[in-house]
Design a protein around this motif. Structure first.
Motif, PDB file in Angstrom:
ATOM      1  N   GLY A  57       0.790  -1.223   0.000  1.00  0.00           N
ATOM      2  CA  GLY A  57       0.000   0.000   0.000  1.00  0.00           C
ATOM      3  C   GLY A  57       0.814   1.260   0.000  1.00  0.00           C
ATOM      4  N   CYS A  58       1.967   1.242  -0.674  1.00  0.00           N
ATOM      5  CA  CYS A  58       2.859   2.397  -0.693  1.00  0.00           C
ATOM      6  C   CYS A  58       2.741   3.159  -2.008  1.00  0.00           C
ATOM      7  CB  CYS A  58       4.306   1.941  -0.520  1.00  0.00           C
ATOM      8  SG  CYS A  58       4.603   0.966   0.968  1.00  0.00           S
ATOM      9  N   ARG A  88      -1.150   9.686   1.813  1.00  0.00           N
ATOM     10  CA  ARG A  88      -1.109   8.578   0.845  1.00  0.00           C
ATOM     11  C   ARG A  88       0.321   8.287   0.367  1.00  0.00           C
ATOM     12  NH1 ARG A  88      -2.901  12.999  -2.085  1.00  0.00           N
ATOM     13  NH2 ARG A  88      -1.669  13.516  -3.949  1.00  0.00           N
ATOM     14  N   GLU A 238       2.095  -7.332   5.998  1.00  0.00           N
ATOM     15  CA  GLU A 238       1.456  -6.508   4.981  1.00  0.00           C
ATOM     16  C   GLU A 238       0.202  -5.811   5.497  1.00  0.00           C
ATOM     17  OE1 GLU A 238       3.505  -9.672   2.378  1.00  0.00           O
ATOM     18  OE2 GLU A 238       2.928  -9.377   4.456  1.00  0.00           O
ATOM     19  N   ARG A 241       0.434  -1.273   8.710  1.00  0.00           N
ATOM     20  CA  ARG A 241       1.208  -0.076   8.431  1.00  0.00           C
ATOM     21  C   ARG A 241       1.226   0.881   9.630  1.00  0.00           C
ATOM     22  NH1 ARG A 241       2.693  -2.902   5.747  1.00  0.00           N
ATOM     23  NH2 ARG A 241       4.441  -2.342   7.052  1.00  0.00           N
TER      24      ARG A 241
END
Length: 326
Positions: A57-58, A88, A238, A241
């Motif tokens: 999600g980077c 984001r 994963e 975060r």
């Protein structure tokens, strides 16, 4: 327009692996990152690294570079740069916050590498490797002082991978019973994998199975709802975060990749909590020496925390001998 006395610079760095790194998500031949540096009017320099990793999600490196260029005229204090970047773009926010921190705390940037006993060594694996082949690789690393070892799984069918794990755990129990094995599935399976993996928990040599299910709210809920004796040998990676969002009594291990965490100050505070929070592993994303300096500083900060397990930073041997330019 008033220009800030703070100078921001960045450089794209490409670092090839000695051999391609294989995971359930695919194969990587090189590591691409951006090294960021900021210099203040007193000549002090702070550095950080933007190191996004696929499936976490980077942002892309292109998006990160665009954000850095937009900051060229930024006026303000070093610590405000990260706040000027959208949420984001977590890796960009991390790099800027880390650079600002090390600008004021240069001694922490020079923290030493942790000893092998405090590090988990990643064992390279080909899909065709037999358990005995992997056990020999573990044996050699064990002789160097490592006691925790990580093996990528999810490269083949679930039943075959469980059989491999079972065989490796038996070999470890016979040959190096003080070793602790971690199996990383990189989210390769569905929730039926939890039942298939459960018998492995009987081995004291198993430390945990990392991210057996794909990151998704329903999968994370399934993991957290497992009986404690099973979930205690499962780790989230994963899916995680923002590790501080885990419940204090969550019966899982939190695998934390600092370079993917956008809120660097909050992460540093969370790593100092000694009670009422999950155990954790600080983990590498195959970063350059700049990123490793961040990891070394955080490892030193967490070294006396009873929640900390051996750090997953044993990745230096994966790179070719071509030190990156900073």
């Amino acid at each position: 327009m008033n220009r800030s006395p703070l100078k921001l610079a960045f450089e794209h760095v490409s670092r090839p692996f000695r051999v391609p790194v294989k995971t359930a998500r695919g194969t990587a031949a090189a590591r691409e990152t951006i090294v960021v540096s900021m210099r203040d009017e007193a000549g002090r320099v702070g550095r950080g690294e933007i190191a996004p990793w696929g499936g976490f999600g980077c942002e892309t490196l292109d998006a990160a570079e665009a954000a850095l260029r937009a900051l060229a005229e930024h006026a303000g204090k070093p610590e405000s740069l990260a706040d000027a970047v959208p949420a984001r773009l977590p890796c960009t926010r991390h790099a800027l916050a880390a650079a600002a921190f090390f600008l004021d705390n240069p001694a922490e940037f020079a923290a030493p590498e942790p000893t092998p006993a405090a590090v988990c060594r990643l064992i390279p694996r080909d899909a065709a490797d037999a358990p005995e082949t992997l056990a020999e690789k573990i044996r050699r690393a064990h002789a160097e002082g490592f006691r925790a070892f990580k093996i990528k799984i999810g490269l083949a069918a679930l039943a075959d991978e469980v059989a491999l794990c079972d065989a490796l755990l038996r070999l470890a129990a016979e040959s190096f019973p003080d070793a602790r094995l971690r199996f990383d599935a990189n989210g390769a399976w569905r929730d039926d994998a939890l039942d298939a993996l459960a018998p492995l928990a009987a081995f004291p040599q198993l430390e945990f199975v990392e991210q057996p299910l794909a990151p998704a709210p329903e999968n994370d809920a399934a993991v957290l709802a497992l009986p404690r004796e099973r979930a205690a040998k499962i780790a989230l990676d994963e899916s995680l975060r923002e590790p501080w969002t885990l419940p204090d009594d969550a019966p899982v291990v939190a695998v934390v990749k600092p370079l993917l965490v956008g809120d660097f100050p909050r992460l540093r505070a969370w790593l100092r909590r000694e009670n009422a929070a999950p155990r954790f592993v600080l983990s590498s994303v195959f970063e350059t020496d700049v990123g490793r300096s961040v990891l070394r500083a955080l490892c030193a900060r967490a070294a006396d925390n009873p929640r900390a397990l051996a750090a997953g930073v044993g990745t230096l041997a994966f790179f070719r001998e071509n030190p990156p330019r900073h």
